[in-house]
Design an enzyme around this catalytic site. Structure first.
Site, short mmCIF file in Angstrom:
data_model
loop_
_atom_site.label_atom_id
_atom_site.label_comp_id
_atom_site.label_asym_id
_atom_site.label_seq_id
_atom_site.Cartn_x
_atom_site.Cartn_y
_atom_site.Cartn_z
N ASP A 49 16.22 63.30 40.20
CA ASP A 49 17.02 63.34 38.98
C ASP A 49 17.29 61.93 38.48
O ASP A 49 16.95 60.94 39.14
CB ASP A 49 18.33 64.09 39.29
CG ASP A 49 18.78 64.98 38.15
OD1 ASP A 49 18.42 64.70 37.00
OD2 ASP A 49 19.53 65.94 38.42
N ASP A 77 19.32 70.44 30.42
CA ASP A 77 19.37 71.68 31.20
C ASP A 77 19.37 72.92 30.30
O ASP A 77 20.16 73.03 29.36
CB ASP A 77 20.63 71.71 32.08
CG ASP A 77 20.57 70.62 33.15
OD1 ASP A 77 19.58 69.86 33.18
OD2 ASP A 77 21.52 70.54 33.94
C1 GLA Z 1 20.86 67.71 36.31
C2 GLA Z 1 19.52 68.44 36.36
C3 GLA Z 1 19.74 69.87 36.81
C4 GLA Z 1 20.42 69.89 38.18
C5 GLA Z 1 21.72 69.10 38.13
C6 GLA Z 1 22.34 68.91 39.50
O1 GLA Z 1 21.69 68.23 35.32
O2 GLA Z 1 18.90 68.41 35.09
O3 GLA Z 1 18.51 70.57 36.86
O4 GLA Z 1 19.55 69.33 39.14
O5 GLA Z 1 21.51 67.81 37.58
O6 GLA Z 1 23.52 68.18 39.44
#
Ligand code: GLA
Length: 387
Positions: free
Chosen positions: A133, A191
């Site tokens: 990430d 997301d």
């Molecule tokens: C980000 C990513 C998600 C998830 C969260 C975890 O938002 O895009 O897919 O992995 O972090 O905290």
């Protein structure tokens, strides 16, 4: 060829990821039960391969005195190696998560500056996949390339084969450099939440991406996905029905069906996000339709292009390895509509063709010049057309 050197992700990766359902409430019991459920329902044979533990698995208070990450003892009392062994014994591979900065998105220790040490630790536990990430990391593209390169190199240097999943949400054009840093998939958006439209998630103080908008990313980036490197439209929300940590109100059956259809057409990785331990039939039907999964896993690996748009209706086309075409007719509007598919829309002549409706698992027609189909609001009809 040894399994070590077998090329990775020649078709889009498939599996399950803990985040959409469990978020920070991840626990080894839920991971084991998920793997058990997927194995007993035959998902492994359908191609679902990776069980991925997302954020918040490690001790929040920090590394140990050797600088190693420590699994949270309340969540993973038996440690990660035991869990990896369990998952492997069921025939799956196992994935883990970290971040290219000091802290992850959930404020657990990140891997920046510890790339080799962390990669070696995950390798020693027997992990096969890393989702990496980009929270708390510098905004610019150069830094991102540098930080992903560091981890890509560290994973390669372990000598263990890792699938490397990049998650910087598309802002720095990872479709242009993801392969170079060793990645097999790269997220293309923020997301995706459990919603058809983009939605304000009040308790997270953030905008969630909706399925309808994701289709625009798929259309824009279709030329960049292919064997070994895929546009990742994000984990599936199929089956969450508003119950996941990633919420947003849920979607209708037809909206989930459009979501699944278009992730398959776009060659996106298919990482299930719902609680598979209590899967309802409608969800299983969407996740297990072999004829639809074959479109995603087609060895040619060509993401679909949008070839026609009129009003809120669209036609998308994906060439398949056997010379046939997958065609999606989508109605993104709020009332039912007829879609007239003309042979020329998908580059075919007015000669006889066989048309199969994949969700209905039925041959529906021969057509020469055109075919007219009724498509419900937010529905996708997925066809296989053989000229
Ligand atoms: C980000 C990513 C998600 C998830 C969260 C975890 O938002 O895009 O897919 O992995 O972090 O905290």
């Amino acid at each position: 060829m040894s399994s070590q050197s077998k090329p990775l992700a020649t078709t889009p990766p498939m599996g399950w990821n803990s985040w959409n359902m469990f978020g920070w409430n991840i626990h080894e019991d839920s991971v084991r039960q998920t793997a058990d459920a997927l194995a007993s329902m035959g998902f492994r044979e359908l191609g679902y391969e990776y069980i991925v533990i997302d954020d918040c698995w490690s001790r929040k208070s920090g590394r140990d005195s050797n600088g190693d990450l420590v699994p949270d003892p309340d969540k993973f009392p038996n440690g990660m190696k035991a869990l990896a062994d369990y998952v492997h014994n069921l025939g799956f591979k196992i994935g883990i998560y970290s971040d290219a900065a000091d802290l992850t998105c959930g404020s657990h220790p990140g891997s920046y500056g510890f790339e080799d040490q962390d990669a070696n630790l995950w390798a020693s536990w027997g992990f096969d996949y890393l989702k990496y990430d980009y929270c708390n990391a510098p905004f610019d593209q150069e830094s991102a390339i540098q930080r992903y390169t560091r981890m890509g190199d560290a994973l390669r240097n372990t000598g263990r084969q890792f699938l490397f999943s990049l998650c910087e949400w598309g802002g720095r054009s990872p479709h242009l450099w993801g392969r170079k840093v060793g990645g097999q998939m790269w997220r293309v958006s923020g997301d995706v939440f459990d919603s058809w439209i983009n939605i304000w998630i009040a308790d997270w103080k953030t905008y969630g991406t909706g399925i309808d908008v994701s289709l625009e990313y798929a259309a824009d980036l279709a030329d960049y996905g292919g064997p070994g490197g895929w546009n990742d439209l994000d984990m599936l929300i199929v089956g969450l029905k508003g119950k996941g940590l990633i919420h947003g109100g849920g979607m209708s059956f037809l909206e989930y069906q459009t979501h699944m259809s278009m992730w398959c057409m776009a060659c996106s990785p298919l990482m299930i996000g719902c609680d598979v331990r209590k899967m309802e039939k409608d969800t299983a039907d969407l996740l297990t339709n072999r004829e639809v999964l074959v479109i995603n896993q087609d060895p040619l690996g060509k993401p679909a292009h949008r070839v026609k748009q009129f009003g809120s209706c669209e036609v998308w086309k994906k060439p398949l390895a056997d010379g046939t075409l997958a065609v999606a007719l989508i109605n993104r509007g709020s009332s039912g509509s007829d879609i007239l598919l003309k042979a020329g829309d998908i580059g075919l002549l007015d000669t006889p063709k066989l048309v199969r409706n994949l969700w209905a698992e039925q041959d529906i027609a021969d057509f020469k010049a055109d075919i007219n189909l009724r498509v419900q609001p937010h529905e996708t009809i997925l066809l296989k057309v053989q000229a």
